[in-house]
Design a protein around this motif. Structure first.
Motif, short mmCIF file in Angstrom:
data_model
loop_
_atom_site.label_atom_id
_atom_site.label_comp_id
_atom_site.label_asym_id
_atom_site.label_seq_id
_atom_site.Cartn_x
_atom_site.Cartn_y
_atom_site.Cartn_z
N GLY A 139 18.87 30.95 -5.17
CA GLY A 139 17.90 29.87 -4.97
C GLY A 139 16.97 30.09 -3.79
O GLY A 139 15.94 29.43 -3.67
N GLY A 140 17.33 31.00 -2.88
CA GLY A 140 16.49 31.16 -1.68
C GLY A 140 16.38 32.64 -1.31
O GLY A 140 16.58 33.51 -2.15
N GLY A 141 16.06 32.90 -0.05
CA GLY A 141 16.09 34.28 0.43
C GLY A 141 14.75 34.96 0.46
O GLY A 141 14.59 36.01 1.08
N GLN A 201 28.88 33.37 0.89
CA GLN A 201 27.63 33.86 0.29
C GLN A 201 27.08 32.87 -0.73
O GLN A 201 25.87 32.77 -0.93
CB GLN A 201 27.85 35.24 -0.34
N ASP A 202 27.96 32.14 -1.41
CA ASP A 202 27.48 31.14 -2.36
C ASP A 202 26.64 30.09 -1.63
O ASP A 202 25.55 29.72 -2.09
CB ASP A 202 28.69 30.49 -3.05
N ASP A 203 27.12 29.66 -0.46
CA ASP A 203 26.37 28.67 0.34
C ASP A 203 25.14 29.29 0.99
O ASP A 203 24.26 28.58 1.47
CB ASP A 203 27.27 28.09 1.45
N LEU A 204 25.11 30.63 1.05
CA LEU A 204 23.95 31.31 1.64
C LEU A 204 22.83 31.46 0.60
O LEU A 204 21.66 31.25 0.89
CB LEU A 204 24.39 32.67 2.19
N HIS A 205 23.21 31.80 -0.61
CA HIS A 205 22.20 32.12 -1.62
C HIS A 205 21.68 30.91 -2.37
O HIS A 205 20.63 30.99 -3.03
CB HIS A 205 22.79 33.13 -2.62
N ARG A 206 22.43 29.81 -2.32
CA ARG A 206 22.01 28.63 -3.09
C ARG A 206 21.92 27.44 -2.14
O ARG A 206 22.90 26.72 -1.96
CB ARG A 206 23.01 28.38 -4.22
N PRO A 207 20.76 27.25 -1.54
CA PRO A 207 20.62 26.23 -0.47
C PRO A 207 20.97 24.83 -0.95
O PRO A 207 20.30 24.29 -1.82
CB PRO A 207 19.14 26.33 -0.09
N ALA A 208 22.05 24.27 -0.41
CA ALA A 208 22.47 22.92 -0.81
C ALA A 208 23.09 22.17 0.35
O ALA A 208 23.76 21.16 0.16
CB ALA A 208 23.46 23.02 -1.97
N LEU A 209 22.90 22.65 1.59
CA LEU A 209 23.44 21.95 2.75
C LEU A 209 22.38 20.99 3.29
O LEU A 209 21.22 21.04 2.88
CB LEU A 209 23.82 22.98 3.83
N PRO A 210 22.76 20.10 4.24
CA PRO A 210 21.74 19.22 4.82
C PRO A 210 20.63 20.02 5.52
O PRO A 210 19.46 19.65 5.47
CB PRO A 210 22.53 18.39 5.82
N TYR A 211 21.00 21.09 6.18
CA TYR A 211 20.04 21.95 6.86
C TYR A 211 20.74 23.27 7.13
O TYR A 211 21.79 23.55 6.58
CB TYR A 211 19.55 21.25 8.15
N LYS A 212 20.18 24.10 8.04
CA LYS A 212 20.75 25.43 8.18
C LYS A 212 22.07 25.48 8.93
O LYS A 212 22.37 24.60 9.72
CB LYS A 212 19.72 26.37 8.79
#
Lengths: 358, 419
Positions: B72-74, B196-207
């Motif tokens: 989703g990002g990167g 890596q799942d949380d890294l590649h698919r942005p779904a957190l409140p922020y970084k």
């Protein structure tokens, strides 16, 4: 014919650094005894085993074209051992296992137009942001500011003559991605955003933008029958936080976007605890292509620091000793009402004592 | 000669003067000398647009949405807002790639990366961006997938961008530094590669940024800029080689040692004896590193090493800069079990952040809002006086659970004594 379906990525994450590491470093991992600096730009690390590794540190333009990169790799393969790493300030480092390789490499590096230095008490390569070259919200350039400044500070990159290391950073908006530094040259906006009211409704999620403002100065509004946002200009601190999520909140301004200088940021726990940088000067024109006013101010601060600080004193250690009264007196910079903090926690920055410098 | 539009660039031409390496000269080499006309033209457009920025004192890139299949990002998309004037670089996206831990490369792998980027992009790259990614700067949407696929095939993966776990950073550490108190690169890879799942698919409140420094010199600036700072430290006595101390004193003189070593100790824990040996009070030493930095041959960290975890560092947006603060004064990370514990703790902290932070709020800001105690209780971390510079100073606090809390403290002490 149907297009080939792309394959799913291999989520391998950060690669293992050991596969690219000099064998002397692999062999002595975690077993180093001490290091010396035989000359500026060169480190000599000695392991408990007696093995030695020499590092040559090289300043670059940070953004590298493939020709420069291949020249650097050619030097590594032909004159060195074929191993390279980068510091977090984007200095390139060659590692070789014998002293005899160092001098021919330095000669080749300098012939290629690159700069050997940046070790110990030098002004090492500034860490900086992308600026006009690639950022979507920049108030200034970064590479240009740094290039212009380092042209004048290059001698201090090559010689280890400062009291302690000097980290310079630059940032092109008030988010300050460049980070903390002994000296930071950062954008300072001085006017509230000009709002392109006809674009807000389509480009921005209005409640998100209202929530983004650090001082609650933004509220929903209607202009010419269209939903938009308005800014309470008395409350607005001109930080630009609303601009990235809502580009119609135009914060960048060719005249009123200026530069400010901050000093005394220190990441290390050595001696004192880590410190944040503090405002010392502002209103510096954002003046491409060479930003002479910013460089002149940085040089003025560095000159006083170099003359007055004791060995091992970083900028913040030096100022702690001479006091802020001493800093403003010695540098001749004006102390204004803007230097007195009024952000949250500001009271902790006031002097609740009779510790006075005269 | 390739047919490339050469824009007039009088302002940025000024940046070819001077001795420091010039990025403008580098761009012109790509425009004028590169064999691929696509690169000549794209970098030519870039030079034109950059000159336009210098003239107008404004940036002319806008973002967008570009990624690769499955992620989703990167990728940092950049579309020109002045493409009608500089159409050659109208799409100029950056690909963020996670670097090898510790930023190690062979010349050959750098050549391989350069070869592939040259086929698909502008030929411009930076090692590394401020978070720590390799940044391949400048190419079109259609080149993103084939370039990524190629790098992915030999072990490189996309970096983080947006509200997600970000690319992590480790110092040079044990590979070359005598101060190393942890396997920095190993820890960094364990910590970030698990998420890596949380890294590649942005779904957190922020970084959520992780940085690992092997000693309190903190060369990755972790405390200042990482949501999670992992800093190597030791809890036994620092090592003193008294013969090397004597050699150092003989070389530099007693005054130098007093002025630059003992007087600079922040907790007055070190003393130069009359016989030119050093006496260290390890109970009072705060492991600041200063004396070890000055006397690298004579002094060294101890052997009982581990890490201190500080949480909540960030830069200015939105409530001002924050340092990370201690949430775990010391954790052993020698065995896989101990490392697993740290990875689990990281997972707990990311989950808590995901569930409790407001949109666009960093962990440090969330803790400021809810209080450190609520954070520690939410994660299940034990209290320690090392977490504060000083205890509460205002008496306006409700304390009707005091006796229970005191009991917890003594129970914990008793448990530790029998362990």
């Amino acid at each position: 014919m149907a297009a080939e379906r792309p394959k799913m990525p291999i989520e391998s994450g950060a690669p293992d650094g050991f596969q690219y590491m000099h064998p002397t470093m692999r062999r002595n991992f975690g077993l180093w005894k001490y290091h010396e600096r035989p000359r500026p730009g060169v480190l000599k690390h000695v392991a408990h085993s007696g093995d030695e590794i020499y590092t040559i540190r090289v300043g670059t333009a940070r953004i590298l074209d493939v020709f420069t990169l291949r020249e650097m790799t050619r030097i590594a393969n032909e004159l060195g051992d074929g191993f390279i790493r980068f510091t977090i300030r984007s200095n390139l480092e060659y590692m070789v296992d014998s002293e005899a390789k160092v001098a021919p490499m330095i000669e080749a590096i300098e012939k290629a137009g690159l700069i050997v230095g940046g070790t110990g008490p030098t002004i090492t390569a500034p860490s900086h942001t992308q600026g006009w070259l690639h950022c979507d919200i920049p108030g200034s350039d970064a590479s240009g500011v740094v290039k212009s400044m380092m042209d004048e500070l290059i001698v201090e990159f090559k010689r280890e003559e400062m009291p302690n290391r000097v980290h310079i950073t630059t940032s092109c908006c008030q988010i300050n991605c460049g980070g903390q530094g002994d000296i930071a040259i950062n954008i300072q906006h001085t006017k509230p955003p000009k709002i392109a009211h006809d674009l807000v409704a389509n480009a921005c999620e209005r409640p998100t933008i209202v929530a983004r403002c650090p001082v609650a100065a933004i509220r929903p509004a209607m202009v010419d029958g269209k939903p938009t946002l308005e800014v309470d200009e008395k409350k607005c601190i001109c930080c630009g936080a609303c601009y990235p999520p809502c580009p119609p909140m135009l914060i960048n301004d060719a005249v009123h976007t200026t530069l400010a200088i901050w000093v005394g940021g220190n990441h290390s726990n050595a001696r004192g605890k880590p410190t944040f940088q503090k405002l010392v000067a502002a209103g510096i024109p954002n003046n491409p292509p060479r930003w002479p006013e910013a460089t002149a101010l940085v040089k003025r601060i560095l000159k006083v620091y170099k003359e007055d600080a004791k060995d091992w004193e970083r900028m913040n250690d030096w100022i702690e000793r001479i006091g802020w009264f001493g800093f403003f007196e010695k540098t001749g910079l004006p102390f204004t009402k803007f230097h007195i903090d009024d952000w949250r926690g500001a009271r902790n920055s006031l002097n609740a004592s009779t510790h006075i410098h005269f | 000669m390739p047919k490339v539009t050469i824009y007039d660039t009088p302002m940025i031409d000024e940046l070819e003067n001077g001795e420091w390496p010039s990025f403008i000269t580098a761009f012109k080499r790509l425009r004028d000398d590169h064999p691929d006309e696509r690169i000549n033209s794209m970098v030519g457009g870039l030079l034109g647009q950059l000159e336009h920025s210098y003239e107008t004192r404004m940036g002319w890139w806008k973002g967008g949405t570009v990624s690769v299949f499955g992620y989703g990002g990167g990728i940092i998309p950049r579309f020109s807002e002045v493409a009608e004037h500089f159409p050659e670089s109208k799409e100029f996206h950056t690909v963020r790639i996670q670097p090898p831990a510790g930023n190690f490369y062979t010349a050959d792998i750098l050549n391989q990366l350069a070869d592939d980027w040259e086929k698909h992009g502008s030929g411009l790259q930076t090692f590394h961006g401020q978070t720590g990614n390799i940044m391949f700067i400048g190419s079109t949407t259609e080149q993103m997938q084939p370039f990524f696929d190629k790098l992915n095939s030999y072990g490189f993966d996309l970096g983080g961008a947006g509200p997600c776990v970000r690319t992590a950073m480790a110092c040079v550490g044990g590979a070359r530094c005598e101060h190393s108190c942890a396997n920095e690169q190993g820890l960094m890879r364990h910590l970030v590669n698990e998420f890596q799942d949380d890294l590649h698919r942005p779904a957190l409140p922020y970084k959520w940024k992780i940085k690992v420094s092997g000693c309190p010199n903190d060369c990755t600036n972790a405390i200042e800029r990482a949501d999670m700072a992992v800093i190597g430290i030791w809890r036994d006595e620092m090592k003193v080689d008294q013969e090397e101390v004597k050699t150092f004193v003989a070389d530099k003189g007693r005054d130098y040692v007093i002025d630059n070593v003992t007087d600079r100790c922040p907790s007055n824990a070190i003393k130069l004896n009359d016989d030119n040996t050093l006496e260290v009070n390890n109970k009072e030493c705060v492991r600041c590193m200063h004396c070890i930095n000055v006397m690298t041959k004579a002094l060294a960290p101890g052997d009982d090493t581990g890490v201190t975890i500080l949480i909540g560092g960030k830069r200015t947006l939105k409530i001002g800069d924050m340092m990370g603060t201690v949430v775990a004064p010391f954790m052993k990370v020698d065995t896989m079990e101990e490392i697993e514990e740290l990875v689990e703790l990281t997972g707990e902290m990311i989950d808590f952040f995901a569930e409790n932070a407001l949109e666009h709020e960093r962990t440090g800001e969330m803790i400021e809002r809810i209080g450190l105690v609520n954070y520690l209780e939410g994660i299940g971390l034990e209290l320690d006086p090392n977490m504060v510079s000083e205890p509460r100073q205002c008496s306006y606090v409700r304390m009707d659970g005091w006796d229970e809390e005191v009991k917890k403290w003594y129970d914990k002490k008793a448990e530790a004594a029998t362990a």
